[in-house]
Design an enzyme around this catalytic site. Sequence first.
Site, PDB file in Angstrom:
ATOM      1  CB  THR A  71      -0.968  -0.027   1.201  1.00  0.00           C
ATOM      2  OG1 THR A  71      -1.769  -1.199   1.081  1.00  0.00           O
ATOM      3  CG2 THR A  71      -1.875   1.189   1.222  1.00  0.00           C
ATOM      4  CG  ASN A 155      -6.231  -9.284  -5.009  1.00  0.00           C
ATOM      5  OD1 ASN A 155      -6.161  -8.666  -6.065  1.00  0.00           O
ATOM      6  ND2 ASN A 155      -7.099  -8.979  -4.073  1.00  0.00           N
ATOM      7  CD  GLN A 183      -1.831 -11.957  -4.201  1.00  0.00           C
ATOM      8  OE1 GLN A 183      -1.335 -13.081  -4.034  1.00  0.00           O
ATOM      9  NE2 GLN A 183      -2.429 -11.300  -3.211  1.00  0.00           N
ATOM     10  CB  SER A 203       3.136  -6.912   0.043  1.00  0.00           C
ATOM     11  OG  SER A 203       2.776  -6.852   1.377  1.00  0.00           O
ATOM     12  CG  HIS A 205       1.636  -9.364   4.405  1.00  0.00           C
ATOM     13  ND1 HIS A 205       0.375  -9.898   4.352  1.00  0.00           N
ATOM     14  CD2 HIS A 205       1.551  -8.125   3.868  1.00  0.00           C
ATOM     15  CE1 HIS A 205      -0.440  -9.003   3.815  1.00  0.00           C
ATOM     16  NE2 HIS A 205       0.248  -7.927   3.504  1.00  0.00           N
ATOM     17  CB  THR A 241      15.150   4.060  11.642  1.00  0.00           C
ATOM     18  OG1 THR A 241      15.661   5.325  12.074  1.00  0.00           O
ATOM     19  CG2 THR A 241      16.159   2.964  11.931  1.00  0.00           C
ATOM     20  CB  CYS A 330     -18.268 -12.792   2.919  1.00  0.00           C
ATOM     21  SG  CYS A 330     -19.324 -14.002   2.236  1.00  0.00           S
TER      22      CYS A 330
HETATM   23  N1  PLP Z   1      -2.092  -5.360  -4.135  1.00  0.00           N
HETATM   24  C1  PLP Z   1      -2.517  -6.621  -4.137  1.00  0.00           C
HETATM   25  C2  PLP Z   1      -2.711  -7.333  -5.441  1.00  0.00           C
HETATM   26  C3  PLP Z   1      -2.799  -7.287  -2.948  1.00  0.00           C
HETATM   27  O1  PLP Z   1      -3.230  -8.544  -2.969  1.00  0.00           O
HETATM   28  C4  PLP Z   1      -2.609  -6.572  -1.733  1.00  0.00           C
HETATM   29  C5  PLP Z   1      -2.970  -7.206  -0.446  1.00  0.00           C
HETATM   30  O2  PLP Z   1      -4.036  -7.779  -0.289  1.00  0.00           O
HETATM   31  C6  PLP Z   1      -2.151  -5.266  -1.763  1.00  0.00           C
HETATM   32  C7  PLP Z   1      -1.893  -4.688  -2.983  1.00  0.00           C
HETATM   33  C8  PLP Z   1      -1.896  -4.482  -0.484  1.00  0.00           C
HETATM   34  O3  PLP Z   1      -0.748  -4.989   0.151  1.00  0.00           O
HETATM   35  P1  PLP Z   1      -0.264  -4.610   1.622  1.00  0.00           P
HETATM   36  O4  PLP Z   1      -1.049  -5.453   2.557  1.00  0.00           O
HETATM   37  O5  PLP Z   1       1.190  -4.962   1.702  1.00  0.00           O
HETATM   38  O6  PLP Z   1      -0.449  -3.164   1.825  1.00  0.00           O
END
Ligand code: PLP
Length: 747
Positions: A71, A155, A183, A203, A205, A241, A330
């Site tokens: 994000t 996603n 993704q 990202s 995670h 940092t 949902c």
């Molecule tokens: N873009 C896509 C395709 C995602 O799947 C996601 C997370 O669901 C994001 C952006 C946002 O990522 P983050 O959680 O690192 O801000």
Amino acid sequence: MELYLDANATTPVLPQAREAALAAMADDFGNPSSIHSAGLKARALMDGVRARARRVLGADTGRLLFLSGATEGIQTAVLSALSACRRAAVKPELLLYGATEHKAVPEAIRHWNALLGLDLPLLAIPVGRDGRHDLAWLRSHAPRAGLVCTMAANNETGVISDLDGIADALAGSPALWMVDGVQALGKLPLRLAERRIDYAPFSGHKLYAPKGIGLLYVREVAPFTPLLAGGGQEGALRSGTENMSGIAALGAVLAALEEGQVFRGHGTLAAWRDRLADALRQAFPGVVFNAPAELCLPTTLNFAVPGVSARLLLDLFDAAELRVSGGSACSAAKSQPSDVLQAMGLPAWQAAEAVRLSFGPVVDEDFIDEACARIRVCGDSLRDSCMRPGAPAQALPAHGLTRFDSEGACCYLLADAASRRAVVIDPLPELTARLAQWLACQDYDLAAVLDTHSHGDHASSAVELWAATGQECGSVDSLGWPADAEAIELGALRLTRLALPGHTADSTAYLLHDAAGLRLTLIGDTVMPGALGRSDFPQSAPQQYAASLRRLADVVGPRGLLLPGHDYDDRFATTLAVECAAQPLLGELFGGRLDDGGFAQAKTALEQDLALTAYQTVACGARVDAGCALAGGELAPEALQNLLREPAGLVLVDVREPYEQRLGQTPELGPGATLEAVPLSGLPEALARWLALPAGTPLVFFCRSGNRSAQAARALRRLGYVQAWSLSGGLALWPRAAAGVDAALAI
Ligand code: PLP
């Protein structure tokens, strides 16, 4: 053991990434901006990770920043691109983004477009039924665009974009190009520097690193405006940092990716995805896949099952300890159609009832075997509950009263296992197929289809239901009551009727008797929880309403259980005593302070501003019970554990549906506790039984997440049973044998 199949939402942290993060916190905790040895060590670590990331992403040129996640990467890219648009001598006319982008993209563009005062028109690039961008459309709009955003892989569906095709369509366009690579990281070779991609956010995670670490690639020549200014870290491109534990963990993941031992290759993953798809086909005949497998990431399946809601599938999978997600947002009551699937032009039901199953590239074959086996068990459970369309009868014959509801309107099915006969009361058109399927699967005959009144908001669907079952209706009156019958006998159960003109002239209650006497009353809209049926319709009989209520009181008494035709707040049942306390008008009537004429007059005044009835709105009665205090009644898991240790005569009630109960875990019972399985659909009937329990017997309801059990406890408390509780957080928060992160990783 939990099987985590929601890797597109997030992933667990890889053990080697955990270790690297801990080491960066405990040992190598220096600040990479410091020039002493601790700082130099941290910088060396950071430089090493960046170099690795460049290799993995094919980004040997350009800038690569560490930041908090995608994000932030998207904000930075959009801010940079739009700031450049604002400075440009020739202003662009458009901003473009793919119609299936993650919300972060269009929202960021909207935000910065307004904040920078650009106010350029924002257009979504259409996608085809296969989820891929319409390249001809893009080609024709690109020359006027300042920014084009197209994700590398979706996603929700896993659809992989044709990046080379997009690059081709952008040839000659002045637009800056952002590719959301979230993704795709670790799953697709992105070759960033080879393509003319200007910005690419990632990202950690989503690929086994912790939350809070991400990357942004910026092409050498692409304009850049920092989002964060300050101490000048990251070459002053992103101050603050650095998140060194996150960077170290991401480095460990990238190392594993480069070494190729832990991460599976495309072919293996695709074969496993196909096995999961086969398991879904076996478990849910008729399942439809919402995107073509050959165009998708090999780790994502998005599907829908005709006649089975996403909500139901999620509950079912969760009970089998399979964590999947709604392909769409949902809510508890109704799924919202997915924007992504709608953009692809899928039918509305498919977009609303989609489920996403996604696994990470480090799972092993045992994990896939177990997931396939559990998917098949889910299918069997649905079939055994007569919920699987077209399945033959396998279940035990059903007995008793089941409530179905649709947005506040209630329909009841009374079944008798001995005679294999059933009565439906207040059928709803949207339930016709489901009821007919249920009756066929159970092999029950319809004894009657009754309406409690001629509904103001919809025509009775009794005729359709008879037709759908293929059974003969025989001679009945306008509400479906068999000609000349005193009562409808269903084995040991008996239904009689009571005329209650008021809401409509033909309003009728159906009284259910068993060997012990009157068990409960299906009251229609004459008395609803918190409301009386409105009586200002042309077919109403307002002057007779009060007399009908008195007649009802004579027959059922103040505490006789009433099951309503509409129940907007999930109260399930009520009694005249409860409603007299909740509704002043009723209290006045039965308190002797209003005569019949005064009641009719006061009711007319109450209904004066009531909106016209539209189907499935609250306009069936004036709600006066909004302030009713129903708080409390939640038990924390520890409190329930304590109660279970006492020989307290505790009754524990599993309110999940039978298809979940067959699969799910149950709390360990203490010495004095008994366990009942009463799904919410069977709650109305069970309420009468519980109200007759010895005073002070604690009743604790539980379900998956705590929502349904809270409804059950609230319903019982409203009826005056104060020892009703629900397990807060549900089984999801109930302590269980440690599944552990490594189990979720299958490593
Ligand atoms: N873009 C896509 C395709 C995602 O799947 C996601 C997370 O669901 C994001 C952006 C946002 O990522 P983050 O959680 O690192 O801000």
